[in-house]
Design a protein around this motif. Structure first.
Motif, PDB file in Angstrom:
ATOM      1  N   LEU A 267       1.307  -1.272  -0.079  1.00  0.00           N
ATOM      2  CA  LEU A 267       0.187   0.137   0.151  1.00  0.00           C
ATOM      3  C   LEU A 267       0.709   1.540   0.033  1.00  0.00           C
ATOM      4  O   LEU A 267       0.628   2.655  -1.054  1.00  0.00           O
ATOM      5  CB  LEU A 267      -1.268  -0.166   1.174  1.00  0.00           C
ATOM      6  N   ALA A 268       1.375   1.475   1.052  1.00  0.00           N
ATOM      7  CA  ALA A 268       2.828   2.482   0.729  1.00  0.00           C
ATOM      8  C   ALA A 268       3.669   2.729  -0.839  1.00  0.00           C
ATOM      9  O   ALA A 268       3.846   3.576  -1.214  1.00  0.00           O
ATOM     10  CB  ALA A 268       3.792   2.280   1.401  1.00  0.00           C
ATOM     11  N   VAL A 269       4.170   1.197  -0.911  1.00  0.00           N
ATOM     12  CA  VAL A 269       4.530   1.847  -2.524  1.00  0.00           C
ATOM     13  C   VAL A 269       3.741   2.431  -3.479  1.00  0.00           C
ATOM     14  O   VAL A 269       3.853   2.746  -4.278  1.00  0.00           O
ATOM     15  CB  VAL A 269       5.040   0.664  -3.196  1.00  0.00           C
ATOM     16  N   ALA A 270       2.338   1.708  -3.435  1.00  0.00           N
ATOM     17  CA  ALA A 270       1.525   1.832  -4.482  1.00  0.00           C
ATOM     18  C   ALA A 270       0.712   3.568  -4.130  1.00  0.00           C
ATOM     19  O   ALA A 270       0.697   4.397  -5.385  1.00  0.00           O
ATOM     20  CB  ALA A 270       0.183   1.360  -3.954  1.00  0.00           C
ATOM     21  N   LYS A 271       0.972   4.092  -2.590  1.00  0.00           N
ATOM     22  CA  LYS A 271       0.654   5.909  -2.580  1.00  0.00           C
ATOM     23  C   LYS A 271       1.415   6.340  -3.502  1.00  0.00           C
ATOM     24  O   LYS A 271       1.719   7.389  -4.265  1.00  0.00           O
ATOM     25  CB  LYS A 271       0.502   5.927  -1.071  1.00  0.00           C
TER      26      LYS A 271
ATOM     27  N   LEU B  48      16.542  -1.414 -11.528  1.00  0.00           N
ATOM     28  CA  LEU B  48      16.841  -2.696 -10.133  1.00  0.00           C
ATOM     29  C   LEU B  48      17.795  -2.843  -9.448  1.00  0.00           C
ATOM     30  O   LEU B  48      18.508  -3.099 -10.053  1.00  0.00           O
ATOM     31  CB  LEU B  48      15.215  -2.876 -10.056  1.00  0.00           C
ATOM     32  N   GLN B  49      18.458  -2.460  -8.252  1.00  0.00           N
ATOM     33  CA  GLN B  49      19.362  -2.860  -7.882  1.00  0.00           C
ATOM     34  C   GLN B  49      18.989  -4.060  -6.988  1.00  0.00           C
ATOM     35  O   GLN B  49      19.972  -4.511  -6.401  1.00  0.00           O
ATOM     36  CB  GLN B  49      19.839  -1.347  -6.806  1.00  0.00           C
ATOM     37  N   MET B  50      18.072  -3.609  -5.631  1.00  0.00           N
ATOM     38  CA  MET B  50      18.032  -4.369  -4.832  1.00  0.00           C
ATOM     39  C   MET B  50      16.661  -5.361  -5.009  1.00  0.00           C
ATOM     40  O   MET B  50      16.432  -6.609  -5.170  1.00  0.00           O
ATOM     41  CB  MET B  50      17.223  -3.448  -3.409  1.00  0.00           C
ATOM     42  N   ILE B  51      15.482  -5.143  -6.054  1.00  0.00           N
ATOM     43  CA  ILE B  51      14.094  -6.085  -5.806  1.00  0.00           C
ATOM     44  C   ILE B  51      15.131  -6.479  -7.084  1.00  0.00           C
ATOM     45  O   ILE B  51      15.466  -6.351  -8.512  1.00  0.00           O
ATOM     46  CB  ILE B  51      12.993  -4.722  -6.572  1.00  0.00           C
TER      47      ILE B  51
ATOM     48  N   HIS C  40      13.049  -3.127   5.027  1.00  0.00           N
ATOM     49  CA  HIS C  40      12.064  -1.895   5.470  1.00  0.00           C
ATOM     50  C   HIS C  40      11.816  -1.783   3.733  1.00  0.00           C
ATOM     51  O   HIS C  40      11.910  -1.221   3.389  1.00  0.00           O
ATOM     52  CB  HIS C  40      13.140  -1.494   5.757  1.00  0.00           C
ATOM     53  N   ILE C  41      10.403  -0.895   4.199  1.00  0.00           N
ATOM     54  CA  ILE C  41       9.850  -0.499   3.469  1.00  0.00           C
ATOM     55  C   ILE C  41      10.464   1.259   2.774  1.00  0.00           C
ATOM     56  O   ILE C  41      10.619   1.789   1.948  1.00  0.00           O
ATOM     57  CB  ILE C  41       8.184   0.514   4.075  1.00  0.00           C
ATOM     58  N   GLU C  42      11.399   2.023   3.508  1.00  0.00           N
ATOM     59  CA  GLU C  42      12.576   2.574   2.672  1.00  0.00           C
ATOM     60  C   GLU C  42      14.039   1.995   2.064  1.00  0.00           C
ATOM     61  O   GLU C  42      13.816   2.819   1.091  1.00  0.00           O
ATOM     62  CB  GLU C  42      13.039   3.597   4.015  1.00  0.00           C
ATOM     63  N   ASP C  43      14.076   1.050   2.528  1.00  0.00           N
ATOM     64  CA  ASP C  43      15.097   0.514   0.842  1.00  0.00           C
ATOM     65  C   ASP C  43      14.255   0.135  -0.608  1.00  0.00           C
ATOM     66  O   ASP C  43      14.698   0.522  -1.728  1.00  0.00           O
ATOM     67  CB  ASP C  43      15.389  -0.724   1.954  1.00  0.00           C
ATOM     68  N   ILE C  44      13.328  -0.204  -0.006  1.00  0.00           N
ATOM     69  CA  ILE C  44      11.581  -0.727  -1.189  1.00  0.00           C
ATOM     70  C   ILE C  44      12.174   1.109  -1.725  1.00  0.00           C
ATOM     71  O   ILE C  44      12.169   0.966  -3.015  1.00  0.00           O
ATOM     72  CB  ILE C  44      10.797  -1.362  -0.994  1.00  0.00           C
ATOM     73  N   LEU C  45      10.937   1.596  -1.111  1.00  0.00           N
ATOM     74  CA  LEU C  45      10.845   3.207  -1.967  1.00  0.00           C
ATOM     75  C   LEU C  45      12.256   3.432  -2.618  1.00  0.00           C
ATOM     76  O   LEU C  45      11.987   4.130  -3.829  1.00  0.00           O
ATOM     77  CB  LEU C  45      10.490   4.278  -1.303  1.00  0.00           C
ATOM     78  N   ALA C  46      13.685   3.514  -1.950  1.00  0.00           N
ATOM     79  CA  ALA C  46      14.327   4.296  -2.459  1.00  0.00           C
ATOM     80  C   ALA C  46      15.729   3.278  -3.464  1.00  0.00           C
ATOM     81  O   ALA C  46      15.440   3.698  -4.669  1.00  0.00           O
ATOM     82  CB  ALA C  46      16.029   3.679  -0.981  1.00  0.00           C
ATOM     83  N   ASP C  47      14.648   1.830  -3.693  1.00  0.00           N
ATOM     84  CA  ASP C  47      15.369   1.128  -4.970  1.00  0.00           C
ATOM     85  C   ASP C  47      14.899   1.277  -6.443  1.00  0.00           C
ATOM     86  O   ASP C  47      14.940   1.796  -7.460  1.00  0.00           O
ATOM     87  CB  ASP C  47      15.306  -0.327  -4.872  1.00  0.00           C
ATOM     88  N   ILE C  48      12.990   1.725  -5.863  1.00  0.00           N
ATOM     89  CA  ILE C  48      12.122   2.125  -6.455  1.00  0.00           C
ATOM     90  C   ILE C  48      12.458   3.536  -7.211  1.00  0.00           C
ATOM     91  O   ILE C  48      12.540   4.268  -8.575  1.00  0.00           O
ATOM     92  CB  ILE C  48      10.737   2.507  -6.577  1.00  0.00           C
ATOM     93  N   ASN C  49      13.012   4.823  -6.378  1.00  0.00           N
ATOM     94  CA  ASN C  49      13.431   5.936  -7.035  1.00  0.00           C
ATOM     95  C   ASN C  49      14.364   6.382  -7.604  1.00  0.00           C
ATOM     96  O   ASN C  49      14.038   6.893  -9.060  1.00  0.00           O
ATOM     97  CB  ASN C  49      13.144   6.754  -5.601  1.00  0.00           C
TER      98      ASN C  49
END
Length: 424
Positions: A299-303, A358-361, A408-417
């Motif tokens: 949900l956090a990624v979608a938003k 993508l680096q982590m995902i 951790h959500i911050e790591d997921i968002l950082a890779d997406i960004n």
């Protein structure tokens, strides 16, 4: 017990010989009979017991009992893959000249099975969109053996109104089979919404760690096979392939799951190895807490994606502006699991740039791992589909799918960004 406790305790008590606290791996092909009559009684389904690991195994039996209990079913059958589960679930009740009706928003392997493999075996598959209830009902006739859907479509992300589909199926005396892989019993209980049979790819969220392939069929035990004898003669008439047993007489409410075991599984052999069952049970133990994190992170990624200037659309059923938001409240406990899809400005090429950056995902085609995963379905899981079939399955060429993990959500968002930053 609640689901979290069933996942840890159901189906096994410390076995009397070694007092092992964890379900042992019964690595054996066969089981001894007390005498000739005991063997005959086992094969005639007159007594419970083990015959051969292609048909049953004590380690598998614990996994079957746990998933069946979590779904609220009468019994389960573990097989070698999710595709085996779907194949057997339908082959148990359908033969050449029969048909099934299915929603069109399906996993690519399922779509291919339905569109190409089953028709070559003489089983017609008729498809319509999951929200076109009139069309789906119009496709049912006297030779229809099942109505099939996914509770949450993969990768379309659509949430299906199982209550409506159950009402349509039962109006015509037809079973509703639901693939509950993406939702899992923690988000959706199809039997409570009227479904009759549930299938799972255990490979995904239930196993949860990308180590083991497996599948499961669960029987609710609620469908009245006898009252619908004309539609389902294979359960109500003597079976010459198995000592002329009549399954509804021998097994009662468990007639369907029993026939799944002793006909399609026994005869074609897509058996789950006991070591695989053991590994899947390790994942099952933590399914509840993982699903909480999967849903929270997704949900956090979608938003986040909704607010990104390079993202043109986001599909996730738990978003308030999603067309499936109301159904998520009704069907999936207000959640939409851990997979989402989106498109990037620049279409297919931009999606490829994003995935390559993508680096982590991880770039792969599985879903439901603890680790986050990304893929481009039109060129991978749904590559065999033509343009019309892709549209029917809800897969556009620009669609990027992410199975959001429990990092951790911050790591997921950082890779997406950083990956979006590299899209030109």
């Amino acid at each position: 017990m609640k689901l979290e406790s069933l996942a840890l305790h159901c189906g096994y008590e410390s076995e009397p010989t070694t007092k092992a606290a964890t379900t042992p791996i019964y690595q054996t092909t066969s089981y001894t009979f007390d005498d000739t009559q005991h063997g005959a009684d086992l094969f005639d389904l007159k007594v419970a017991g083990n015959i051969y690991t292609r048909i049953m195994n004590p380690t598998n039996a614990v996994l079957e009992a746990r998933v069946a209990a979590m779904e609220g079913g009468i019994g389960g059958l573990a097989v070698a893959s999710g595709m085996s589960a779907i194949t057997y679930a339908i082959q148990c009740i359908a033969a050449a000249g029969d048909n099934i009706v299915s929603t069109s928003q399906l996993y690519g392997g399922t779509y291919n099975l339905f569109a190409h493999s089953f028709p070559r075996q003489g089983i017609e598959v008729r498809m319509a969109s999951a929200d076109d209830y009139d069309k789906l009902e119009s496709l049912i006739d006297d030779n229809t053996k099942a109505l099939f859907c996914e509770s949450i479509g993969n990768p379309a992300g659509n949430i299906v109104d199982l209550e409506k589909l159950a009402a349509i199926a039962h109006k015509h005396g037809v079973v509703l089979i639901v693939d509950n892989t993406v939702a899992t019993p923690f988000l959706c209980k199809p039997f409570e919404l009227g479904a009759d049979i549930v299938v799972h790819s255990l490979t995904k969220y239930i196993g949860g760690h990308g180590t083991t392939v497996g599948g499961m069929i669960v029987d609710s035990g609620k469908f009245d096979w006898v009252a619908n004898k004309a539609r389902y003669p294979m359960l109500n008439e003597p079976d010459p392939s198995y000592h002329n047993v009549v399954y509804t007489e021998a097994l009662g409410a468990a007639a369907y799951i029993g026939r799944c075991r002793v006909v399609p599984l026994r005869n074609t052999g897509s058996a789950l190895a006991p070591h695989s069952s053991f590994l899947i049970m390790q994942g099952l133990e933590t399914l509840g807490i993982r699903m909480e994190r999967h849903c929270e992170n997704a949900l956090a990624v979608a938003k986040h994606l909704q607010q990104h200037p390079k993202v043109t659309w986001v599909n996730y059923g738990a978003l308030e502006n999603s067309p499936y938001y109301a159904l998520s409240k009704k069907i999936t406990s207000g959640h939409a699991s851990g997979i989402l899809s989106f498109g990037i400005q620049g279409g297919k090429e931009a999606g490829a740039q994003f995935i390559d950056a993508l680096q982590m995902i991880l770039r792969l085609v599985n879903i439901g791992d603890a680790k986050s995963l990304a893929c481009h379905p039109a060129t991978t899981t749904h590559r065999q589909l033509n343009a019309d079939e892709l549209k029917s399955a809800g897969v556009s060429e620009d669609l990027v799918r992410i199975s959001v993990g429990i990092e951790h959500i911050e790591d997921i968002l950082a890779d997406i960004n950083q990956a979006l930053d590299k899209v030109k």
